[in-house]
Structures are given as structure tokens and as C-alpha cells.
Design an enzyme around this catalytic site. Structure first.
Site, PDB file in Angstrom:
ATOM      1  N   GLU A   1      49.731  31.395  31.704  1.00 33.48           N
ATOM      2  CA  GLU A   1      48.953  30.554  32.624  1.00 33.48           C
ATOM      3  C   GLU A   1      49.148  29.066  32.360  1.00 33.48           C
ATOM      4  O   GLU A   1      49.118  28.259  33.290  1.00 33.48           O
ATOM      5  CB  GLU A   1      47.464  30.908  32.554  1.00 33.48           C
ATOM      6  CG  GLU A   1      47.076  32.148  33.351  1.00 33.48           C
ATOM      7  CD  GLU A   1      47.322  33.443  32.602  1.00 33.48           C
ATOM      8  OE1 GLU A   1      47.623  33.397  31.387  1.00 33.48           O
ATOM      9  OE2 GLU A   1      47.223  34.527  33.227  1.00 33.48           O
TER      10      GLU A   1
ATOM     11  N   HIS B   1      36.540  39.360  34.516  1.00 31.15           N
ATOM     12  CA  HIS B   1      37.388  39.396  35.719  1.00 31.15           C
ATOM     13  C   HIS B   1      36.551  39.285  36.990  1.00 31.15           C
ATOM     14  O   HIS B   1      36.969  39.732  38.049  1.00 31.15           O
ATOM     15  CB  HIS B   1      38.212  40.693  35.771  1.00 31.15           C
ATOM     16  CG  HIS B   1      39.340  40.747  34.784  1.00 31.15           C
ATOM     17  ND1 HIS B   1      39.128  40.912  33.440  1.00 31.15           N
ATOM     18  CD2 HIS B   1      40.675  40.636  34.947  1.00 31.15           C
ATOM     19  CE1 HIS B   1      40.294  40.925  32.811  1.00 31.15           C
ATOM     20  NE2 HIS B   1      41.262  40.755  33.700  1.00 31.15           N
TER      21      HIS B   1
END
Lengths: 326, 339
Positions: free
Chosen positions: A60, A129
Site C-alpha cells: 500500500e 475490514h
């Protein structure tokens, strides 16, 4: 005019901008050949080829850093971070690099990029999440923060974000991907910093964002049908820039304001808006400013627990009714 | 002492007289400007913090000296040297350190964020590792647009232990990006010897194979060695063969930052390294190639004068006006976040 899912609107929005401008490139994990884990980028790789639609490693920091370097030097990248929770592993770029480079360099460095991400709860994915992180982004000077609730807004606001000269965090709600809406044919371009009144009303203003928008609308219908309470529902859409004028005008008319926020309570986006209303529209108010939020608690996984922790249609309607009738 | 006649043919090896004089001058500029920054700090005219490159001049000079116009430098908070090496005026650098209106960013960035895009200095990054992925992105743009510039990313030995280093190396190798990663191994990550906290002896070199790259460890105090390594890496990048990772062995004469007296160094270490001082080495080199003491002294004197003049201009410069306090937060020039 066609009916489109929110998911397909993402594809159409990206495609519209890539078609228009060759400097628009797209990168992220599983976004190219696999079409995205939420299938929100299907077909883009086939349409625009491997130079413009690129799969990345699970890195990321590399994704956002590369997007920034490309943006600084002439491209208009769209970067995907699969789940917004993962902002925490690349937050340096979101908090320190994108938003501060222009200021620190006295205007030399530009950073025209968009970070798309799957935000929000409802998928039973648990605490890491499912979060709503719009407030993580809203607090950082230099960023713009957008969260659409409908397919047409996805396209128009995504186009506006790509064309914007500043870094934009574009929060797509995972639980909205399958929802549908009417979308006009042809190019769609919206404007950042504009809220939308989705349901006019006279008794109270309800401010909502993303998944909370359909819930606020349903709560307003319930309040009208069952209690004769007529709520105005505003889709805030863009947290930065913020359309305070639409909000303050509505409060001047209804004299009541509620926010419906999926983010946990402390420092949620509604807190800032409510403080603006308290500062600037205090004498318009007939009662307390009320925030309806997820509690100050991580998100659980089990469906029954997750459903119970988020603001629901019933909870919104109940809280508005009790406040107005108090 | 007899002096060899100075002719360009006598100096016509792979580097050549003109380039050698340039490399020498760059090192002296960095040495003098960094020393001046330190002196100005002692006079309380440089505020905040600063991270000097005294002793590491050859790395900045060699890599910048081998760049073409349009190549991009990405630096760390220890970035004065790399900024000066790209030709950014000394006055602009010192002015920024002193928080004056004539500074490179009018005092809005400070010592750790020197940036001059017109000189190819694409920023100095103060979060360890952050700029390696950013350099990848700039290189991706060059690759995508078929432009032939190289992105060169400088960092210290400590950076090799942060995640962004590894993400960027893998990313650059997989995408075959025209980026050159330059590790200045000055033996210390801040206050701790790099060997105490790193699993391999060469913090960058020994990691190269993990990304399919050649292990390259060079003498970072010899500007010729640096220049040649830079040229090879730039050629590789420009010909589409992907990234390089180069570890330069060097030494930091001062502490990590102005707050650090560097008392953790073993006795005699600094003195040993000073015998291999990059400027001392390079003066000898120039003499080997027939450049006279007078020529060298002339460069030294010119640079000293430049630094003196820059210092005086900075002292005379006003402080930044408060009107710039909230400018350039957004691209419209202001900081408005609401209507």
C-alpha cells in the site's frame, strides 16, 4: 438513461476519465486482470491496456507513493486501496505526503490524484475490514474527501475528483456496490463541495453520508407516514470541501438538525458540522443538535451484531421522533 | 615541486578536466555551506533542526554531477547537499534554514523539506522511506510517457530497515522502472550503529539480491567512483533495464542532527575517516591530473566568497510576511475547506 449499479458506475466513471485524458492511469491490488475484489474495475484492463491499468504487489505504501510521484510529475493517477482500513498501513502518504507537499514547498509541488477505497460496514468482515474512516481523512488540511451514495453521484464526483488539482480521497461504500440507480447517458461531471437535498422537509434536517443516506431517507418516510414528521434529508456527499451553505440554509428553515454517521462517535464528521451550526445558526435552532452514530466501539463480525451497532432506519426514526417530541 | 603542464589531453580520461573541476567545486560548495549552516546555528540564526552532510559531500557531488538536466532528485531531511549539488543557489538554501523570506520555500518548509522543482529537486522527505515509492512514481511517469529522465532517490542506511524501502525496491524491480536508489551508509542510523540493528553487513548491498538486483557497494568518499557508478546506473535506467541500488560507504562528521554531539562514536573513528576526507581525496586526484594548487585555491576562494555573500543576503532578508501563512494549502492558492 439507464439503470446502473453503484459498482458499474465506478467502472463507468473511471472509464469516462481514462477515455478523456491519457494522463489518467490506474493502479492497485487485483484491479487489472482480476477486475477488483469488489468487481468494481472489471473490463478496464481490457479496454485501456496494461500500461494504464496496473496490478501492484500488496504494497500500500508503494501504491500511494507511486501515485504521488506520478502525480507530481504530470500524470493524474487513480490509486485503489482495497479496504479503507488499510489506510492505516499507508497513512504517511495520506497524512504527511499528499496534503503537505504543496504547502511546504510554497506551492511548487502539485499532487492531483485520487485514492479510491472500499469503505464502511455491512459485509460481516469484522473490525479491520469494515470501518468508516472518512473522519480520519477529513481532519487533514490539504486533502479533499468525497463519499457518494448513488450511482450517478459516483460517476459525477469521481470525474470531478480526477479533474481536481488536489489529492482527493474517494470513499466508495462496500454495501452500496450492488445498489442501483438511474444514470443519464453521456459524460457526467459533478462538482465537489456540493451537498444535495434529496428530500425536502420542514420539521427537521437530517444530514447523512454514503450508506447512511438511504437509511436516513427511509427513516424520513417512516416518520412522515407514522408520525406526520416532515424531514429534510441532505446527502452531504463531500466533507472537504464542505457545503455549509446548503446545510445552514436548511437548518434556518427546519430549526432542527440531526447527523447520521457510520463512523464511530468521537470526532466523527457530524461533530464538525454540528459545531458549525452551533456557532453560526444557534439562534435558528429550536432544540439540541443530535448526532446518531456508531458507538465508540470496534465493529463486530456476526451479522446480528454488526446490524445492531450501525445506525438503522428504526434507530434514526426513533431518535428523531423522541427528540422532536421531547 | 614541479608541476605538470595542464592540458586537456592529459586529463582526457573517462571523466575529464571540466567534470572533475565541477565535482570538486560541488563538494566544496556543500562543505562550506554546511559548515556555514552549523555556524549560523551556533549564532542562533538557524532555528529548528538541521542534518548536515559534512563528510558525505562526494556522494551528492558524484550523483548530481552525472545527471542530465531533467533528471530528478528525491532527498531526505539530510538533503542540503543534494539540493546544492543540483545548482540551487546557496542563498536560497541558507535563507530557508534561517526562516527568511528569501528562502527556497519562504520559510514554509525548512531544513528538512528543501525543494526546487526547477532544478529537479523534487523534495526532501523527513519521514524515513517515504520518498522511495514516490521516486518510483516519478519513474513510472517517465516510463509511461516515454521520457528519458531518471529518478534518483537518496537515503541513509537506517532507511533499509523500514517497510517502504522493501516495497519500493520490489515495485521498481517488477515494473522495471528508471529509478536509482542511493544508500548513503554513514554507519549510523541516527544515534545507533547500523550494524547493531541490521541482519546483514551491507544494509543496502546485501538486500539487493532479494529484488533481483546486483549488489553494488562503492567508496562513497571518492567522487570519481561515485560518478562512475552513477553513470552506469543512469545508463541502465535510461535503456529500460530497470532500477539499481547503490550503497555508498561514507561517514558523517557531525551528529545525526544539531541536537546530537555524537558521543557514541568510538575513539579515533572520526579521525580515521577524516584521513579519507572526500575533499582531501579529490584535491589529490586533481593534482594527479595536473591541476595546479592555484586553480584549486581559486575555486576554494570563490566558493567561500559565494557562501559569505549568500550569508549576508540572508541576514539582510526580511522574515516572511504573515500573508503567506495559509497560502498554497490547496491548488487554488488558499486553504478554504468550506463555503
Amino acid at each position: 438513461m439507464a439503470e446502473l449499479t453503484y459498482r458499474d458506475a465506478v467502472i463507468r466513471g473511471i472509464a469516462q476519465e481514462m477515455q478523456r485524458d491519457e494522463d489518467v492511469v490506474f493502479l492497485g491490488e487485483d484491479v487489472a486482470k482480476a477486475g477488483g475484489v469488489f468487481k468494481a474495475t472489471v473490463g478496464l484492463y481490457e479496454k485501456f491496456g496494461p500500461l494504464r491499468v496496473r496490478d501492484t504487489p500488496i504494497s500500500e505504501q508503494a501504491i500511494l507513493g507511486a501515485a504521488m510521484g506520478a502525480a507530481m510529475t504530470g500524470l493524474k493517477p487513480i490509486a485503489e486501496i482495497m479496504f479503507s482500513d488499510f489506510f492505516a498501513v499507508c497513512f504517511d502518504y495520506i497524512a504527511n505526503e499528499f496534503p503537505k507537499s504543496r504547502y511546504m514547498t510554497n506551492g511548487q509541488t502539485k499532487c492531483p490524484l485520487v485514492v479510491r477505497t472500499g469503505n464502511g460496514a455491512g459485509s460481516r468482515f469484522g473490525a479491520q475490514h469494515s470501518q468508516s474512516v472518512e473522519n480520519w481523512c477529513m481532519m487533514i488540511p490539504g486533502l479533499k474527501v468525497v463519499a457518494p451514495s448513488s450511482p450517478v453521484d459516483v460517476i459525477g464526483l469521481l470525474a470531478a475528483s480526477v479533474r481536481d488539482p488536489d489529492p482527493v480521497i474517494f470513499l466508495e461504500h462496500k454495501s452500496l456496490y450492488a445498489t442501483k440507480g438511474e444514470v443519464p447517458d453521456g459524460e457526467i461531471l459533478d462538482k465537489l463541495g456540493t451537498a444535495k437535498i434529496l428530500r425536502p422537509g420542514k420539521d427537521a434536517t437530517i444530514l447523512a453520508l454514503a450508506l447512511m443516506v438511504p437509511r436516513a431517507l427511509a427513516a424520513a418516510e417512516k416518520l412522515a407516514a407514522e408520525h406526520g414528521i416532515d424531514c429534510e434529508v441532505i446527502d452531504v456527499r463531500s466533507l472537504v470541501p464542505l457545503d455549509t451553505q446548503t446545510i445552514l440554509s436548511s437548518v434556518a428553515k427546519t430549526h432542527r438538525a440531526f447527523s447520521v454517521e457510520e463512523n464511530p462517535r468521537l470526532c466523527g464528521w457530524g461533530a464538525e458540522i454540528m459545531s458549525i451550526i452551533a456557532d453560526e445558526a444557534f439562534y435558528d435552532l429550536d432544540g439540541p443538535l443530535v448526532r446518531i452514530t456508531t458507538p465508540h466501539c470496534p465493529l463486530p463480525s456476526a451479522d446480528i451484531l454488526e446490524d445492531a451497532i450501525l445506525p438503522s432506519v428504526d434507530r434514526i426514526a426513533d431518535r428523531v421522533r423522541k427528540t422532536l417530541q421531547a | 615541486m614541479s608541476k605538470k603542464p595542464v592540458t586537456s589531453t592529459a586529463l582526457n580520461d573517462d571523466i575529464g578536466e571540466d567534470k572533475r573541476l565541477e565535482l570538486y567545486r560541488l563538494q566544496v560548495v556543500i562543505r562550506e555551506a554546511e559548515q556555514r549552516a552549523y555556524d549560523l546555528f551556533l549564532q542562533n540564526l538557524v532555528k529548528g533542526t538541521s542534518h548536515l552532510s559534512l563528510g558525505q559531500e562526494a556522494v551528492a557531488a558524484g550523483f548530481a554531477g552525472a545527471m542530465k538536466k531533467g533528471d530528478l532528485s528525491f532527498c531526505t531531511y539530510r538533503g542540503h547537499a543534494h539540493t546544492l549539488a543540483r545548482g540551487v543557489p546557496i542563498e536560497k538554501v541558507l535563507g530557508e534554514l534561517m526562516g527568511r523570506d528569501n528562502g527556497l520555500m519562504r520559510g514554509k518548509g525548512g531544513s528538512m523539506h528543501l525543494t526546487s522543482e526547477e532544478h529537479g529537486v523534487m523534495g526532501s522527505y523527513a519521514i524515513i522511506g517515504a520518498h522511495l515509492p514516490i521516486a518510483c512514481g516519478a519513474a513510472w511517469r517517465a516510463q509511461y510517457k516515454k521520457q528519458d529522465d531518471v529518478s534518483v532517490c537518496f537515503f541513509g542506511d537506517g532507511t533499509t530497515n523500514i517497510g517502504a524501502f522493501h516495497e519500493a525496491l520490489n515495485f521498481a524491480a517488477v515494473w522495471k522502472l528508471p529509478v536509482v536508489f542511493v544508500c548513503e551508509n554513514n554507519l549510523y542510523m541516527e544515534y545507533t550503529p547500523i550494524g547493531d540493528v541490521t541482519a546483514v553487513p551491507s544494509p543496502a548491498g546485501d538486500r539487493a539480491s532479494a529484488y533481483g538486483l546486483e549488489k553494488i557497494v562503492i567508496d562513497g568518499n571518492d567522487a570519481d567512483a561515485v560518478y562512475r557508478a552513477a553513470q552506469t546506473a543512469y545508463d541502465k535506467a535510461r535503456s529500460g533495464k530497470g532500477p539499481s541500488l547503490i550503497e555508498c560507504l561514507t561517514y558523517r562528521y557531525s551528529g545525526h542532527s544539531r541536537a546530537d554531539p555524537a558521543k557514541y562514536r568510538p575513539e579515533g573513528e572520526l579521525e580515521r575517516w577524516k584521513q579519507r576526507d572526500p575533499i582531501k581525496i579529490y584535491k589529490e586526484r586533481l593534482k594527479q591530473f595536473g591541476i595546479s594548487d592555484d586553480q584549486i585555491a581559486k575555486i576554494d576562494a570563490e566558493v567561500k566568497q559565494e557562501v559569505d555573500e549568500a550569508t549576508e543576503k540572508c541576514k539582510a532578508s526580511p522574515t516572511p510576511p504573515l500573508e503567506i501563512l495559509t497560502t498554497d494549502v490547496y491548488a487554488d492558492g488558499g486553504f478554504a475547506w468550506r463555503n
